[in-house]
Scaffold this motif. Sequence first.
Motif, PDB file in Angstrom:
ATOM      1  N   GLN A  34      -4.105  -1.638  -5.237  1.00 41.40           N
ATOM      2  CA  GLN A  34      -4.344  -0.961  -3.956  1.00 41.40           C
ATOM      3  C   GLN A  34      -5.791  -0.521  -3.832  1.00 41.40           C
ATOM      4  O   GLN A  34      -6.393  -0.169  -4.839  1.00 41.40           O
ATOM      5  CB  GLN A  34      -3.445   0.277  -3.836  1.00 41.40           C
ATOM      6  CG  GLN A  34      -2.003  -0.015  -3.707  1.00 41.40           C
ATOM      7  CD  GLN A  34      -1.185   1.271  -3.574  1.00 41.40           C
ATOM      8  OE1 GLN A  34      -1.662   2.373  -3.790  1.00 41.40           O
ATOM      9  NE2 GLN A  34       0.071   1.129  -3.223  1.00 41.40           N
ATOM     10  N   PRO A  35      -6.336  -0.521  -2.646  1.00 42.63           N
ATOM     11  CA  PRO A  35      -5.731  -0.864  -1.371  1.00 42.63           C
ATOM     12  C   PRO A  35      -5.754  -2.379  -1.127  1.00 42.63           C
ATOM     13  O   PRO A  35      -6.707  -3.063  -1.501  1.00 42.63           O
ATOM     14  CB  PRO A  35      -6.627  -0.151  -0.358  1.00 42.63           C
ATOM     15  CG  PRO A  35      -7.971  -0.109  -1.011  1.00 42.63           C
ATOM     16  CD  PRO A  35      -7.694   0.021  -2.485  1.00 42.63           C
ATOM     17  N   ILE A  46      -5.573   6.868  -2.517  1.00 47.76           N
ATOM     18  CA  ILE A  46      -5.467   5.709  -3.407  1.00 47.76           C
ATOM     19  C   ILE A  46      -6.525   5.773  -4.502  1.00 47.76           C
ATOM     20  O   ILE A  46      -6.217   5.621  -5.692  1.00 47.76           O
ATOM     21  CB  ILE A  46      -5.574   4.394  -2.597  1.00 47.76           C
ATOM     22  CG1 ILE A  46      -4.318   4.195  -1.745  1.00 47.76           C
ATOM     23  CG2 ILE A  46      -5.808   3.207  -3.522  1.00 47.76           C
ATOM     24  CD1 ILE A  46      -4.439   3.089  -0.702  1.00 47.76           C
ATOM     25  N   ILE A  97       0.194   0.649   5.882  1.00 42.35           N
ATOM     26  CA  ILE A  97       0.937   1.379   4.867  1.00 42.35           C
ATOM     27  C   ILE A  97       2.338   1.658   5.418  1.00 42.35           C
ATOM     28  O   ILE A  97       2.499   1.870   6.628  1.00 42.35           O
ATOM     29  CB  ILE A  97       0.203   2.691   4.491  1.00 42.35           C
ATOM     30  CG1 ILE A  97       0.844   3.338   3.274  1.00 42.35           C
ATOM     31  CG2 ILE A  97       0.133   3.642   5.657  1.00 42.35           C
ATOM     32  CD1 ILE A  97      -0.007   4.435   2.666  1.00 42.35           C
ATOM     33  N   ASN A 145       0.805  -1.228   0.000  1.00 42.14           N
ATOM     34  CA  ASN A 145       0.000   0.000   0.000  1.00 42.14           C
ATOM     35  C   ASN A 145       0.835   1.272   0.000  1.00 42.14           C
ATOM     36  O   ASN A 145       0.279   2.374   0.001  1.00 42.14           O
ATOM     37  CB  ASN A 145      -0.935   0.010   1.220  1.00 42.14           C
ATOM     38  CG  ASN A 145      -2.070  -0.965   1.058  1.00 42.14           C
ATOM     39  OD1 ASN A 145      -2.651  -1.093  -0.019  1.00 42.14           O
ATOM     40  ND2 ASN A 145      -2.384  -1.698   2.124  1.00 42.14           N
TER      41      ASN A 145
END
Length: 186
Positions: free
Chosen positions: A116-117, A152, A135, A41
Motif C-alpha cells: 500500500q498504497p 498508510i 479505499i 488499500n
Amino acid sequence: MDTLGQLAQFEVANSALAFRGRAYGDEDRLELLRDLLGLANAPVQGPRYIVLGVDDTIGSDRELIGISDAAHAEVHGLCTHVVNNFFDPPLPVRIEEAMIGGRKIVAIVLPDCSGQPYLLKTNASGSMRQGAGWIREGTRYRRLVRADFQRIFEAQLLSQDTCPDVRVGFAGKDLETMLHLPVMPL
C-alpha cells in the motif's frame, strides 16, 4: 467446508469482503478496477475477497446465484488485464472457485496487500486518472485522500521492527558511553 464456502454462506460484507451477484464483464472493467484498488488499500490485515455469484442485497436474504464457466473465464482474463496494466505497485491476485448447492461461486482473492498504497499507473478513463486510488471502508468505496496516505505511511514506519544502530565517537577516543535517542511518534 472450505474458506470460500464459509465466506459465501456465513460472513457479512466488510472492508475485506465484498459480494457481487454477477461476474464482472468487459463493460465492468472500471468498476472492477475501483473494487480491487479499494480492497487492496483497505485498512485491514490478511487477504481480501470479492465473492462472485452471491447476491447479498441489504434488506433481503442472501442468494447463491452462481456464475457460468464462460463468466468465470472472462473474469479471470479481465482480472489479469486490469492488474497487469493498471496497478502500481503490482498486486498479486488469485481466482478461487467452489461449488455450493450445485452452483459455482468464484472469488477474486488478494492474498497480500503489503505494498500500500495501490494506485493507477496509467489513465483508465477520464474520471480514473493516473495516480488515483480508492479505499474500501465497510461496504463503501471512496477515493484516497491525504489522510489515507498519512495513515498508510505511518503504519509502514511503525511496523519496522528494527532500527539501525548509530554510534557516535570523537577522534582519538574510544566510544565510552552509549547514547539513547528516543524517536518521536508521528
